[in-house]
Design a protein around this motif. Structure first.
Motif, PDB file in Angstrom:
ATOM      1  N   VAL A  78       0.799  -1.415  -0.023  1.00  8.00           N
ATOM      2  CA  VAL A  78       0.075   0.112  -0.120  1.00  8.00           C
ATOM      3  C   VAL A  78       0.875   1.102  -0.097  1.00  8.00           C
ATOM      4  O   VAL A  78       1.981   1.288   0.661  1.00  8.00           O
ATOM      5  CB  VAL A  78      -0.985   0.090   1.191  1.00  8.00           C
ATOM      6  CG1 VAL A  78      -1.896  -1.063   1.265  1.00  8.00           C
ATOM      7  CG2 VAL A  78      -0.225   0.055   2.381  1.00  8.00           C
ATOM      8  N   ASP A  79       0.317   2.118  -0.813  1.00  9.62           N
ATOM      9  CA  ASP A  79       1.064   3.476  -0.531  1.00  9.62           C
ATOM     10  C   ASP A  79       0.678   4.175   0.419  1.00  9.62           C
ATOM     11  O   ASP A  79      -0.572   4.526   0.733  1.00  9.62           O
ATOM     12  CB  ASP A  79       0.970   4.296  -2.050  1.00  9.62           C
ATOM     13  CG  ASP A  79       1.530   3.703  -3.252  1.00  9.62           C
ATOM     14  OD1 ASP A  79       2.420   2.836  -3.018  1.00  9.62           O
ATOM     15  OD2 ASP A  79       0.931   3.779  -4.358  1.00  9.62           O
ATOM     16  N   LEU A  80       1.578   4.777   1.317  1.00  5.22           N
ATOM     17  CA  LEU A  80       1.174   5.687   2.288  1.00  5.22           C
ATOM     18  C   LEU A  80       1.204   7.168   2.230  1.00  5.22           C
ATOM     19  O   LEU A  80       0.287   7.789   2.827  1.00  5.22           O
ATOM     20  CB  LEU A  80       1.962   5.341   3.704  1.00  5.22           C
ATOM     21  CG  LEU A  80       1.788   3.699   4.135  1.00  5.22           C
ATOM     22  CD1 LEU A  80       2.868   3.198   5.205  1.00  5.22           C
ATOM     23  CD2 LEU A  80       0.350   3.479   4.605  1.00  5.22           C
ATOM     24  N   VAL A  81       2.362   7.748   2.133  1.00  3.67           N
ATOM     25  CA  VAL A  81       2.496   9.205   1.759  1.00  3.67           C
ATOM     26  C   VAL A  81       3.492   9.623   0.547  1.00  3.67           C
ATOM     27  O   VAL A  81       4.326   8.752   0.255  1.00  3.67           O
ATOM     28  CB  VAL A  81       3.158   9.758   3.284  1.00  3.67           C
ATOM     29  CG1 VAL A  81       2.342   9.463   4.449  1.00  3.67           C
ATOM     30  CG2 VAL A  81       4.669   8.933   3.365  1.00  3.67           C
ATOM     31  N   LEU A 209      -3.210  -3.201  10.361  1.00  9.54           N
ATOM     32  CA  LEU A 209      -2.300  -2.032  10.675  1.00  9.54           C
ATOM     33  C   LEU A 209      -2.009  -0.999   9.727  1.00  9.54           C
ATOM     34  O   LEU A 209      -2.303   0.167   9.461  1.00  9.54           O
ATOM     35  CB  LEU A 209      -0.943  -2.682  11.213  1.00  9.54           C
ATOM     36  CG  LEU A 209       0.042  -1.445  11.347  1.00  9.54           C
ATOM     37  CD1 LEU A 209      -0.300  -0.481  12.563  1.00  9.54           C
ATOM     38  CD2 LEU A 209       1.499  -2.045  11.638  1.00  9.54           C
ATOM     39  N   LEU A 210      -2.120  -1.744   8.362  1.00 10.68           N
ATOM     40  CA  LEU A 210      -1.687  -0.948   6.981  1.00 10.68           C
ATOM     41  C   LEU A 210      -3.068  -0.206   6.903  1.00 10.68           C
ATOM     42  O   LEU A 210      -2.932   1.025   6.145  1.00 10.68           O
ATOM     43  CB  LEU A 210      -1.354  -1.870   6.176  1.00 10.68           C
ATOM     44  CG  LEU A 210       0.178  -2.523   6.294  1.00 10.68           C
ATOM     45  CD1 LEU A 210       0.738  -3.095   4.985  1.00 10.68           C
ATOM     46  CD2 LEU A 210       1.183  -1.276   6.623  1.00 10.68           C
ATOM     47  N   GLU A 211      -4.204  -0.693   6.752  1.00 11.73           N
ATOM     48  CA  GLU A 211      -5.518  -0.291   6.518  1.00 11.73           C
ATOM     49  C   GLU A 211      -5.458   0.949   7.596  1.00 11.73           C
ATOM     50  O   GLU A 211      -6.226   2.098   7.116  1.00 11.73           O
ATOM     51  CB  GLU A 211      -6.656  -1.340   6.909  1.00 11.73           C
ATOM     52  CG  GLU A 211      -6.864  -2.150   5.562  1.00 11.73           C
ATOM     53  CD  GLU A 211      -7.085  -1.539   4.325  1.00 11.73           C
ATOM     54  OE1 GLU A 211      -7.689  -0.482   4.348  1.00 11.73           O
ATOM     55  OE2 GLU A 211      -6.276  -1.854   3.346  1.00 11.73           O
ATOM     56  N   SER A 212      -5.189   0.899   8.757  1.00 10.43           N
ATOM     57  CA  SER A 212      -5.329   1.876   9.692  1.00 10.43           C
ATOM     58  C   SER A 212      -4.436   3.251   9.205  1.00 10.43           C
ATOM     59  O   SER A 212      -4.643   4.336   9.206  1.00 10.43           O
ATOM     60  CB  SER A 212      -4.937   1.422  11.260  1.00 10.43           C
ATOM     61  OG  SER A 212      -4.716   2.527  11.830  1.00 10.43           O
ATOM     62  N   MET A 213      -3.123   2.660   8.792  1.00 11.45           N
ATOM     63  CA  MET A 213      -2.142   3.739   8.377  1.00 11.45           C
ATOM     64  C   MET A 213      -2.513   4.412   7.224  1.00 11.45           C
ATOM     65  O   MET A 213      -2.048   5.554   6.717  1.00 11.45           O
ATOM     66  CB  MET A 213      -0.682   2.949   8.282  1.00 11.45           C
ATOM     67  CG  MET A 213      -0.352   2.691   9.443  1.00 11.45           C
ATOM     68  SD  MET A 213       1.358   2.096   9.468  1.00 11.45           S
ATOM     69  CE  MET A 213       1.864   2.234  11.233  1.00 11.45           C
ATOM     70  N   ARG A 214      -3.438   3.953   6.206  1.00 19.13           N
ATOM     71  CA  ARG A 214      -3.588   4.513   5.138  1.00 19.13           C
ATOM     72  C   ARG A 214      -5.070   5.105   4.942  1.00 19.13           C
ATOM     73  O   ARG A 214      -5.713   5.809   3.984  1.00 19.13           O
ATOM     74  CB  ARG A 214      -3.575   3.735   3.797  1.00 19.13           C
ATOM     75  CG  ARG A 214      -4.501   2.501   3.804  1.00 19.13           C
ATOM     76  CD  ARG A 214      -4.354   1.827   2.233  1.00 19.13           C
ATOM     77  NE  ARG A 214      -5.150   0.804   2.174  1.00 19.13           N
ATOM     78  CZ  ARG A 214      -5.359   0.291   0.942  1.00 19.13           C
ATOM     79  NH1 ARG A 214      -4.617   0.462  -0.224  1.00 19.13           N
ATOM     80  NH2 ARG A 214      -6.282  -0.897   0.881  1.00 19.13           N
ATOM     81  N   ALA A 216      -8.399   7.603   6.345  1.00 21.51           N
ATOM     82  CA  ALA A 216      -8.486   8.971   6.352  1.00 21.51           C
ATOM     83  C   ALA A 216      -8.272   9.410   7.491  1.00 21.51           C
ATOM     84  O   ALA A 216      -7.866  10.766   7.609  1.00 21.51           O
ATOM     85  CB  ALA A 216     -10.022   9.203   5.643  1.00 21.51           C
ATOM     86  N   ASP A 217      -8.363   8.829   8.514  1.00 20.78           N
ATOM     87  CA  ASP A 217      -8.215   9.280   9.803  1.00 20.78           C
ATOM     88  C   ASP A 217      -6.684   9.631  10.107  1.00 20.78           C
ATOM     89  O   ASP A 217      -6.271  10.411  10.754  1.00 20.78           O
ATOM     90  CB  ASP A 217      -8.560   8.237  10.990  1.00 20.78           C
ATOM     91  CG  ASP A 217     -10.081   7.877  11.141  1.00 20.78           C
ATOM     92  OD1 ASP A 217     -10.924   9.103  10.592  1.00 20.78           O
ATOM     93  OD2 ASP A 217     -10.590   7.198  11.464  1.00 20.78           O
ATOM     94  N   SER A 218      -5.657   8.967   9.326  1.00 17.86           N
ATOM     95  CA  SER A 218      -4.339   9.465   9.528  1.00 17.86           C
ATOM     96  C   SER A 218      -3.957  10.659   8.514  1.00 17.86           C
ATOM     97  O   SER A 218      -2.637  10.863   8.803  1.00 17.86           O
ATOM     98  CB  SER A 218      -3.588   8.008   8.618  1.00 17.86           C
ATOM     99  OG  SER A 218      -3.790   7.814   7.373  1.00 17.86           O
ATOM    100  N   ALA A 219      -4.694  11.239   8.035  1.00 13.92           N
ATOM    101  CA  ALA A 219      -4.193  12.364   6.874  1.00 13.92           C
ATOM    102  C   ALA A 219      -3.724  13.606   7.908  1.00 13.92           C
ATOM    103  O   ALA A 219      -2.584  14.205   7.328  1.00 13.92           O
ATOM    104  CB  ALA A 219      -5.525  12.767   6.062  1.00 13.92           C
TER     105      ALA A 219
END
Length: 230
Positions: A78-81, A209-214, A216-219
């Motif tokens: 997954v692309d994160l940032v 964990l990866l779903e959480s990190m990508r 909308a709440d992580s923006a």
């Protein structure tokens, strides 16, 4: 019974962000997660050597290379940032004009020492100097930060006068002043991606964990750390 901890590996650029996101996810899920942050080249070497991590966050092309080696799971990538490069000087020094490509080139040519990183942004910066035709002129003034050493540390102790690194790695470093991002026409943007390690002990927990990190709440956290959601 406490769930087994997720063991992650990342480069220095995403250290602060991942510490925050992993802690928030752990609090919500009850699954401990922690990332070891080291230089990106060394991180890729350790994963390639088969060290037992569960998940890896590196520049997207480094993740792809480890997928090709059979170390990381391509399906779980997954692309994160997206992370851009900024310019900094020693605290209290005159801040040069970097508002345009021409102004930035002039600032580089005029400075006494240029600090840059070993990561993908450093490679791209050297290519920019080559394209400008000034690589030979400034070669003797280049100072490459050792793996895992922030460019800001070189500036703070006076080893260089002008420093280039991911904005996220310059934020909060004592002894430096941030000048600003590279001008848009020459901005160097790195996409940082994550992928599970092939054969990791708890793939479902890593996926969560990866779903959480990508999400909308992580923006907001990503922006606060000088990056943008991918």
């Amino acid at each position: 019974m406490t769930a087994p901890a997720i063991r992650g590996l990342c480069s220095m650029a995403t250290r602060g962000l991942l510490e925050e996101l992993a802690a928030a996810h752990s609090q919500r899920s009850g699954v401990p997660a922690a990332f070891l942050a080291i230089g990106g080249v060394e991180a890729a070497r350790r994963v390639g050597a088969g060290e037992p991590f569960d998940v890896v966050v590196l520049a997207s092309d480094a993740i792809d290379a480890l997928v090709a080696q059979g170390r990381l799971d391509a399906a779980g990538k997954v692309d994160l940032v997206r992370s851009g490069v900024a310019v900094a000087v020693r605290a209290g020094a005159v801040r040069p004009d970097i508002s345009t490509e021409d102004a930035l080139r002039s600032a580089v040519r005029a400075t006494s020492g240029i600090a840059y990183s070993t990561g993908p942004s450093g490679v791209a910066l050297m290519a920019l100097f080559e394209r400008w035709g000034i690589a030979g002129e400034i070669r003797g003034r280049l100072v490459q930060a050792p793996p895992g050493v922030p460019v800001g540390a070189l500036l703070a102790r006076g080893d260089a006068a002008l420093g280039f690194q991911q904005w996220s790695e310059l934020i909060g470093v004592e002894g430096i002043d941030l000048v600003g991002p590279l001008p848009p026409e020459v901005q160097i943007t790195t996409v940082f991606s994550a992928a599970p390690v092939v054969g990791c002990a708890q793939p479902a927990a890593v996926r969560a964990l990866l779903e959480s990190m990508r999400s909308a709440d992580s923006a907001e956290a990503k922006r606060r750390h000088g990056m943008a959601p991918a």
